[in-house]
Design a protein around this motif. Structure first.
Motif, PDB file in Angstrom:
ATOM      1  N   THR A  71     -45.723  91.041  40.698  1.00 29.52           N
ATOM      2  CA  THR A  71     -46.508  91.066  39.108  1.00 29.52           C
ATOM      3  C   THR A  71     -45.725  90.372  38.112  1.00 29.52           C
ATOM      4  OG1 THR A  71     -47.122  92.744  37.476  1.00 29.52           O
ATOM      5  CG2 THR A  71     -44.874  93.033  38.481  1.00 29.52           C
ATOM      6  N   PRO A  72     -46.533  89.620  37.464  1.00 27.36           N
ATOM      7  CA  PRO A  72     -46.322  88.945  36.324  1.00 27.36           C
ATOM      8  C   PRO A  72     -45.819  89.727  34.976  1.00 27.36           C
ATOM      9  CG  PRO A  72     -48.472  88.775  36.280  1.00 27.36           C
ATOM     10  CD  PRO A  72     -48.192  89.536  37.358  1.00 27.36           C
ATOM     11  N   ALA A  73     -45.887  90.965  35.202  1.00 24.99           N
ATOM     12  CA  ALA A  73     -45.686  91.815  33.917  1.00 24.99           C
ATOM     13  C   ALA A  73     -44.329  91.788  33.808  1.00 24.99           C
ATOM     14  CB  ALA A  73     -46.364  93.155  34.183  1.00 24.99           C
ATOM     15  N   PRO A  74     -43.703  91.840  32.326  1.00 28.69           N
ATOM     16  CA  PRO A  74     -42.246  92.185  32.138  1.00 28.69           C
ATOM     17  C   PRO A  74     -42.050  93.771  32.575  1.00 28.69           C
ATOM     18  CG  PRO A  74     -43.336  92.097  30.240  1.00 28.69           C
ATOM     19  CD  PRO A  74     -44.303  91.709  31.076  1.00 28.69           C
ATOM     20  N   GLU A  75     -40.732  94.106  32.909  1.00 23.66           N
ATOM     21  CA  GLU A  75     -40.336  95.146  33.277  1.00 23.66           C
ATOM     22  C   GLU A  75     -40.532  96.275  32.287  1.00 23.66           C
ATOM     23  OE1 GLU A  75     -36.696  95.370  36.320  1.00 23.66           O
ATOM     24  OE2 GLU A  75     -36.156  94.387  34.346  1.00 23.66           O
ATOM     25  N   GLY A  76     -40.534  95.874  30.861  1.00 26.07           N
ATOM     26  CA  GLY A  76     -40.834  96.893  29.961  1.00 26.07           C
ATOM     27  C   GLY A  76     -42.208  97.387  30.163  1.00 26.07           C
ATOM     28  N   ALA A  77     -43.097  96.581  30.527  1.00 24.45           N
ATOM     29  CA  ALA A  77     -44.264  97.273  30.776  1.00 24.45           C
ATOM     30  C   ALA A  77     -44.561  98.079  31.933  1.00 24.45           C
ATOM     31  CB  ALA A  77     -45.267  95.951  30.743  1.00 24.45           C
TER      32      ALA A  77
ATOM     33  N   ARG B  25     -38.752  89.216  36.921  1.00 29.12           N
ATOM     34  CA  ARG B  25     -39.154  87.888  37.319  1.00 29.12           C
ATOM     35  C   ARG B  25     -38.014  86.885  37.320  1.00 29.12           C
ATOM     36  NH1 ARG B  25     -43.183  86.873  32.535  1.00 29.12           N
ATOM     37  NH2 ARG B  25     -41.593  87.932  31.558  1.00 29.12           N
ATOM     38  N   LYS B  26     -37.951  85.781  38.333  1.00 22.73           N
ATOM     39  CA  LYS B  26     -36.830  84.809  38.374  1.00 22.73           C
ATOM     40  C   LYS B  26     -37.467  83.446  38.621  1.00 22.73           C
ATOM     41  CE  LYS B  26     -32.765  83.593  41.165  1.00 22.73           C
ATOM     42  NZ  LYS B  26     -31.843  84.133  42.165  1.00 22.73           N
ATOM     43  N   ASP B  27     -36.945  82.549  37.284  1.00 24.60           N
ATOM     44  CA  ASP B  27     -37.526  81.236  37.291  1.00 24.60           C
ATOM     45  C   ASP B  27     -39.082  81.416  37.430  1.00 24.60           C
ATOM     46  OD1 ASP B  27     -34.882  80.168  37.432  1.00 24.60           O
ATOM     47  OD2 ASP B  27     -35.086  80.173  39.722  1.00 24.60           O
ATOM     48  N   ASP B  28     -39.798  80.481  38.432  1.00 19.85           N
ATOM     49  CA  ASP B  28     -41.123  80.651  38.302  1.00 19.85           C
ATOM     50  C   ASP B  28     -41.788  81.718  39.256  1.00 19.85           C
ATOM     51  OD1 ASP B  28     -41.375  78.341  36.626  1.00 19.85           O
ATOM     52  OD2 ASP B  28     -41.252  77.064  38.534  1.00 19.85           O
ATOM     53  N   ALA B  29     -40.880  82.762  39.813  1.00 20.83           N
ATOM     54  CA  ALA B  29     -41.362  83.738  40.782  1.00 20.83           C
ATOM     55  C   ALA B  29     -41.870  84.870  40.108  1.00 20.83           C
ATOM     56  CB  ALA B  29     -40.285  84.070  41.801  1.00 20.83           C
ATOM     57  N   PRO B  30     -42.763  85.637  40.263  1.00 20.47           N
ATOM     58  CA  PRO B  30     -43.048  86.887  39.763  1.00 20.47           C
ATOM     59  C   PRO B  30     -42.277  87.907  39.911  1.00 20.47           C
ATOM     60  CG  PRO B  30     -44.709  86.415  41.539  1.00 20.47           C
ATOM     61  CD  PRO B  30     -43.606  85.498  41.607  1.00 20.47           C
ATOM     62  N   GLY B  31     -42.389  89.016  39.360  1.00 20.65           N
ATOM     63  CA  GLY B  31     -41.560  90.145  39.482  1.00 20.65           C
ATOM     64  C   GLY B  31     -41.898  90.849  40.507  1.00 20.65           C
ATOM     65  N   ARG B  32     -40.976  91.939  41.213  1.00 17.01           N
ATOM     66  CA  ARG B  32     -41.204  92.779  42.250  1.00 17.01           C
ATOM     67  C   ARG B  32     -41.348  94.357  41.886  1.00 17.01           C
ATOM     68  NH1 ARG B  32     -37.647  92.477  46.262  1.00 17.01           N
ATOM     69  NH2 ARG B  32     -36.081  91.154  44.536  1.00 17.01           N
ATOM     70  N   VAL B  33     -42.196  94.822  42.360  1.00 20.03           N
ATOM     71  CA  VAL B  33     -41.967  96.115  42.395  1.00 20.03           C
ATOM     72  C   VAL B  33     -42.105  96.906  43.849  1.00 20.03           C
ATOM     73  CG1 VAL B  33     -43.155  98.588  41.734  1.00 20.03           C
ATOM     74  CG2 VAL B  33     -43.129  96.568  40.263  1.00 20.03           C
ATOM     75  N   LYS B  34     -41.024  97.576  44.303  1.00 22.38           N
ATOM     76  CA  LYS B  34     -40.754  97.778  45.708  1.00 22.38           C
ATOM     77  C   LYS B  34     -41.007  99.218  45.928  1.00 22.38           C
ATOM     78  CE  LYS B  34     -37.389  97.104  49.507  1.00 22.38           C
ATOM     79  NZ  LYS B  34     -36.139  96.642  49.875  1.00 22.38           N
ATOM     80  N   ILE B  35     -41.685  99.883  46.690  1.00 19.83           N
ATOM     81  CA  ILE B  35     -41.932 101.457  47.034  1.00 19.83           C
ATOM     82  C   ILE B  35     -41.388 101.730  48.285  1.00 19.83           C
ATOM     83  CG2 ILE B  35     -43.665 103.111  47.108  1.00 19.83           C
ATOM     84  CD1 ILE B  35     -44.904  99.849  45.738  1.00 19.83           C
ATOM     85  N   THR B  36     -40.451 102.491  48.541  1.00 18.94           N
ATOM     86  CA  THR B  36     -39.858 103.042  49.525  1.00 18.94           C
ATOM     87  C   THR B  36     -39.995 104.515  49.699  1.00 18.94           C
ATOM     88  OG1 THR B  36     -38.104 101.314  49.197  1.00 18.94           O
ATOM     89  CG2 THR B  36     -37.709 102.897  50.953  1.00 18.94           C
ATOM     90  N   GLY B  37     -40.155 104.792  51.107  1.00 24.06           N
ATOM     91  CA  GLY B  37     -40.414 106.249  51.425  1.00 24.06           C
ATOM     92  C   GLY B  37     -40.105 106.368  53.046  1.00 24.06           C
TER      93      GLY B  37
END
Length: 246
Positions: A184-190, A211-223
């Protein structure tokens, strides 16, 4: 769920002279296999410190992987430390020593100029030694034998050797853990509200990585249940901005 602790050994790691890529690589392999890495600890080349960490982690986790310090130089004390953690002696199995002796002879035959140029002091007993009752691990890539003793896996520190030896025991680390990643390109606060709701509604672990440099952020779901993880990921995709990564 299989919980694994990683113990990486080496003064050079603590000093920053060598990047600890082994821990990252093992973490990826174990997570992909369905196990859960719940501790990573780096310790110096100190037999007492290594032995104490091995003993504590052996009692607390399903498996412990120790990397580094298994060669034949004086600072390679990991196998002695693991033996100490179990209150056992180091032994030199005849078959393991014979295997390494034959390997050393082949190396000398294949590299006569190197052997002639350097006075090589090869401590075959150190290479072949394992804690009493342990199972030796041998690969073409490594001269020194690794070992397994009661769910403690002792592997080389050289990355290529580590990877080859890990493959000989990789099947022992399968588990039920499953993960799915959303970019996701969304900031963590969102993301806070949606992540909190997903955790509560689906009883899964959800981590956010910025996000890091030009890479989008990640949301990782684990279960532990693949269907539940998939449902949680689908629910999140409907509520946060998503980008596809090829």
């Amino acid at each position: 769920m299989m919980e694994v602790a990683l113990l990486t050994v080496g003064d050079e790691l603590l000093a920053g002279d060598t990047e600890n890529t082994n821990a990252s690589w093992l973490g990826r392999q174990l997570t992909a296999a369905g196990a859960s890495v719940t501790r990573v600890l780096t310790v110096p080349d100190d037999e007492a410190v290594i032995a104490d960490a091995v003993a504590r982690y052996h009692d607390a986790f399903d498996a412990v992987i120790v990397t580094g310090g298994i060669g034949g130089t004086p600072d390679d004390i990991t196998k002695a430390a693991v033996a100490r953690a179990f209150g056992r002696d180091l032994v030199v199995p005849d078959d393991v020593r014979a295997h390494l002796e034959a390997k050393a002879e082949r190396f000398a035959d294949d590299n006569p100029e190197m052997v002639d140029r350097y006075d090589m002091d090869l401590d075959l007993d150190a290479w072949a030694s394992v804690p009493e009752g342990g199972q030796a691990l041998l690969t073409d890539e490594s001269f020194a034998a690794g070992c397994v003793i009661d769910r403690v896996y002792v592997l080389p520190g050289i990355p290529e050797e580590l990877k080859a030896m890990y493959e000989t025991v990789a099947d022992e680390f399968d588990g039920d853990r499953t993960t799915e990643t959303i970019h996701t390109p969304a900031p963590e606060g969102a993301l806070v509200t949606h992540i909190t709701a997903a955790r509560e509604q689906f009883a899964v672990a959800v981590g956010s990585y910025p996000r890091k440099d030009d890479a989008p952020g990640r949301v990782k779901i684990t279960g532990d249940d693949p269907a539940t993880v998939a449902d949680a990921a689908a629910w999140l995709r409907e509520r946060i901005e998503v980008v596809d990564i090829e």
